[in-house]
Design an enzyme around this catalytic site. Structure first.
Site, PDB file in Angstrom:
ATOM      1  CD  GLU A 130      -2.952   1.255   0.435  1.00  0.00           C
ATOM      2  OE1 GLU A 130      -3.131   0.301  -0.352  1.00  0.00           O
ATOM      3  OE2 GLU A 130      -3.648   2.290   0.431  1.00  0.00           O
ATOM      4  CG  HIS A 181      26.829   6.492  -1.572  1.00  0.00           C
ATOM      5  ND1 HIS A 181      27.680   7.147  -2.440  1.00  0.00           N
ATOM      6  CD2 HIS A 181      26.317   7.465  -0.783  1.00  0.00           C
ATOM      7  CE1 HIS A 181      27.691   8.428  -2.168  1.00  0.00           C
ATOM      8  NE2 HIS A 181      26.861   8.651  -1.172  1.00  0.00           N
TER       9      HIS A 181
HETATM   10 ZN    ZN Z   1      26.690  10.559  -0.211  1.00  0.00          ZN
END
Ligand code: ZN
Length: 215
Positions: A130, A181
């Protein structure tokens, strides 16, 4: 930036206060600890962007960079010792290619964990949830796909792969994830970018929990 009326200057100051408040909130969520992450917003005549390499939870309104429409800094004389983020060209690409009004860069643990776990694909896929509806243009019935690009030692070297990812982006995707990252997430304004960041965070937390991963 061009000369501003008193009203637009007041609006600019309000926007700067909001960005600083959001940076504090993002810090507390773990999205921009250790001086990482960032935020920017489109304003009349240009952009505002947080400085790099500083504790984001203590950034003050007068420490935000003002940039013109070509992403050139216009208030550098007032920002001695502060550095514009290496993300700036990446943010500029997202504004240019996606019609964004605000871009957030997060180092969220949930997103990093999800990208690290997805080793077989260059896309993270979410479906039958949802929460997908929290992304503009997306539906519960969608297979919502977000591209993952490989990380590089320097943030500025992400530009080529980010640009390629933006070229193959699904119409309703509002993020590019960077493996190991974090993520670049955007919206048509700063509150929509914030909402999208919260939704992608939730989706990655769910995906990690479903895979038995803990953050
Ligand atoms: Zn970054």
């Amino acid at each position: 930036m061009k000369t501003r009326s008193p009203e637009s200057l007041a609006d600019l100051e309000q926007t700067k206060l909001l960005l600083c408040e959001l940076l504090g909130n993002f810090y507390r969520l773990g999205w921009c600890t250790g001086t990482g992450g960032g935020i920017s917003v489109k304003v009349p005549g240009g952009y505002l962007m947080a400085p790099s390499g500083v504790a984001k939870e203590y950034v003050r309104p007068q420490e935000l960079f003002e940039l013109d429409e070509e992403f050139k800094v216009t208030n550098s004389s007032r920002l001695d010792g502060l550095r514009l983020s290496e993300c700036a060209p990446l943010f500029a690409s997202i504004y240019r290619k996606c019609g964004a009004g605000s871009v957030i860069h997060t180092h969220s643990v949930a997103i990093v964990l999800a990208t690290r776990h997805e080793t077989k694909s260059e896309t993270l896929c979410f479906e039958r949830l949802e929460m997908i509806k929290g992304i503009r243009g997306a539906s519960y019935l969608d297979r919502h796909q977000v591209p993952i690009i490989p990380n590089t030692p320097r943030e500025c070297d992400l530009e080529a792969s980010l640009t390629r990812a933006l070229d193959r982006l699904a119409a309703n995707a509002h993020a590019v994830f960077v493996r190991d990252h974090g993520a670049y997430i955007w919206g048509r304004d700063v509150m929509e970018a914030k909402r999208h960041a919260e939704v992608y965070e939730w989706l990655c937390q769910f995906k990690n929990a479903a895979a038995g991963l803990r953050s």
